[in-house]
Motif scaffolding. Structure first.
Motif, PDB file in Angstrom:
ATOM      1  N   UNK A   1       0.815  -1.214   0.000  1.00 31.50           N
ATOM      2  CA  UNK A   1       0.000   0.000   0.000  1.00 31.50           C
ATOM      3  C   UNK A   1       0.850   1.268   0.000  1.00 31.50           C
ATOM      4  N   UNK A   2       2.143   1.112   0.287  1.00 32.10           N
ATOM      5  CA  UNK A   2       3.009   2.286   0.393  1.00 32.10           C
ATOM      6  C   UNK A   2       4.350   2.067  -0.308  1.00 32.10           C
ATOM      7  N   UNK A   3       4.325   1.424  -1.470  1.00 35.09           N
ATOM      8  CA  UNK A   3       5.572   1.129  -2.183  1.00 35.09           C
ATOM      9  C   UNK A   3       6.331   2.386  -2.574  1.00 35.09           C
ATOM     10  N   UNK A   4       5.606   3.464  -2.817  1.00 31.16           N
ATOM     11  CA  UNK A   4       6.257   4.689  -3.271  1.00 31.16           C
ATOM     12  C   UNK A   4       7.008   5.389  -2.140  1.00 31.16           C
ATOM     13  N   UNK A   5       6.787   4.953  -0.910  1.00 31.58           N
ATOM     14  CA  UNK A   5       7.452   5.567   0.230  1.00 31.58           C
ATOM     15  C   UNK A   5       8.780   4.868   0.520  1.00 31.58           C
ATOM     16  N   UNK A   6       9.735   5.593   1.130  1.00 33.17           N
ATOM     17  CA  UNK A   6      10.998   4.938   1.520  1.00 33.17           C
ATOM     18  C   UNK A   6      10.770   4.004   2.711  1.00 33.17           C
ATOM     19  N   UNK A   7      11.476   2.879   2.716  1.00 31.71           N
ATOM     20  CA  UNK A   7      11.349   1.912   3.813  1.00 31.71           C
ATOM     21  C   UNK A   7      12.732   1.426   4.223  1.00 31.71           C
ATOM     22  N   UNK A   8      12.879   1.115   5.499  1.00 32.16           N
ATOM     23  CA  UNK A   8      14.098   0.480   5.976  1.00 32.16           C
ATOM     24  C   UNK A   8      13.733  -0.541   7.042  1.00 32.16           C
ATOM     25  N   UNK A   9      14.690  -1.357   7.425  1.00 28.92           N
ATOM     26  CA  UNK A   9      14.438  -2.441   8.370  1.00 28.92           C
ATOM     27  C   UNK A   9      13.943  -1.897   9.713  1.00 28.92           C
ATOM     28  N   UNK A  10      14.525  -0.798  10.168  1.00 32.18           N
ATOM     29  CA  UNK A  10      14.160  -0.265  11.481  1.00 32.18           C
ATOM     30  C   UNK A  10      12.699   0.179  11.522  1.00 32.18           C
ATOM     31  N   UNK A  11      12.268   0.907  10.492  1.00 32.25           N
ATOM     32  CA  UNK A  11      10.883   1.387  10.486  1.00 32.25           C
ATOM     33  C   UNK A  11       9.903   0.237  10.332  1.00 32.25           C
ATOM     34  N   UNK A  12      10.243  -0.763   9.544  1.00 29.77           N
ATOM     35  CA  UNK A  12       9.355  -1.914   9.361  1.00 29.77           C
ATOM     36  C   UNK A  12       9.299  -2.761  10.628  1.00 29.77           C
ATOM     37  N   UNK A  13      10.436  -2.876  11.321  1.00 22.45           N
ATOM     38  CA  UNK A  13      10.446  -3.628  12.579  1.00 22.45           C
ATOM     39  C   UNK A  13       9.572  -2.940  13.610  1.00 22.45           C
ATOM     40  N   UNK A  14       9.636  -1.616  13.660  1.00 15.69           N
ATOM     41  CA  UNK A  14       8.798  -0.865  14.598  1.00 15.69           C
ATOM     42  C   UNK A  14       7.324  -1.028  14.233  1.00 15.69           C
TER      43      UNK A  14
END
Length: 314
Positions: A220-233
């Protein structure tokens, strides 16, 4: 003239056999370049899966006497061909004959042991079967056809024509091959390879509920930046736990999955919208158009513009 032996088997595919029959026949050139031999394990009338039939005037003994032997089809990739057929192919190879496997015909060459240690191509849908059955063969799914030391194999269906045109070009040059391609109303050489036709899916549902929540969030948010820390949170997991569970559930790392999902999204945008490539890259979540173009070509073997030209919905 070049002698071409075309091997037909019971239940053959009419299309797959018709390609070498036509291209190595007498109707596509102004001069006869090939002596065509239609062969079968048992000479006589051989029926196709579509209900058509072809007369095979020759048996397996002529394979070793030909310049080129073509196996255009094989019906059941899990069924080992008969020993006489495999032995005849080995004998032909030992006699210096060029052996060609079109589409699933590659499996027959592999069953004969001819492809061990060599590079080969076949239809991408049968990759898992091929790798399981023939671990000693170097399978290449990026090319429409592969030629390795006189063992020539092709990807599925339409790639058989590309492969046969390559063989004609190999023996008689580009002028002859290009003339035949024009008569057949087909490109003498197609850009790209089989990679652009493979249906690349990304895992969207797994047995792990928390990972499914992360996948839904990413999609739903592919256009946004992602990293392991934010996804883990987001998943209320530690970085290490998320990484371990994600790989176990999807078979891919987080970065690999996100890249695959963005490339898949870009395919959909290219095929269904008239957006400039730069906007496609942005909407799919790539940091820059340059990065998008590079990763797209590495994955599919063509540029985004070439992809759109090939697959754009009318």
């Amino acid at each position: 003239m070049i002698t071409v032996a075309i091997l037909v088997t019971q239940g053959f595919s009419t299309y797959h056999v018709s390609v070498p029959l036509i291209l190595f026949g007498e109707t596509v050139t102004d001069q006869q370049l090939f002596a065509r031999l239609i062969c079968a394990e048992k000479p006589g009338l051989v029926w196709s899966e579509e209900g058509t039939a072809i007369q095979a005037d020759h048996g397996l003994e002529v394979l070793a006497q030909a310049d080129i032997v073509i196996v255009p089809f094989w019906g059941d990739v899990r069924k080992r061909p008969s020993s006489p057929l495999l032995d005849a192919l080995v004998k032909a190879r030992e006699a210096g004959v060029q052996i060609v496997g079109l589409c699933l015909g590659t499996f027959v060459l592999a069953y004969a042991g001819l492809l061990d240690g060599h590079m080969a191509a076949t239809h991408w849908e049968y990759e898992d079967d091929f790798r399981e059955l023939f671990p000693s063969v170097h399978l290449n799914l990026n090319e429409l056809y592969v030629d390795d030391s006189g063992l020539t194999t092709s990807a599925g269906t339409a790639a058989a024509m590309d492969c046969c045109l390559y063989i004609i070009r190999q023996h008689f040059g580009s002028l002859v091959a290009n003339g035949i391609a024009r008569r057949m109303v087909t490109p003498p050489h197609r850009e790209g390879g089989q990679a652009q036709y493979i249906n690349h899916h990304v895992t969207q549902k797994t047995a792990d509920g928390r990972i499914n929540m992360v996948l839904d969030h990413l999609l739903q948010n592919l256009q946004e930046p992602h990293d392991i820390n934010s996804l883990a949170a987001y998943a209320s997991m530690s970085r290490r736990t998320l990484t371990r569970h994600f790989t176990k559930a999807t078979g891919m790392s987080v970065v690999e999955w996100i890249t695959a999902a963005r490339l898949h999204r870009s395919q959909e945008l290219l095929e269904n919208m008239d957006l400039p490539v730069e906007q496609v890259a942005e909407k799919a979540g790539f940091q820059s158009a340059a990065t998008f173009r590079l990763q797209f070509r590495e994955k599919f073997g063509v540029s985004p513009r070439e992809w759109r030209k090939t697959f754009r919905n009318a």
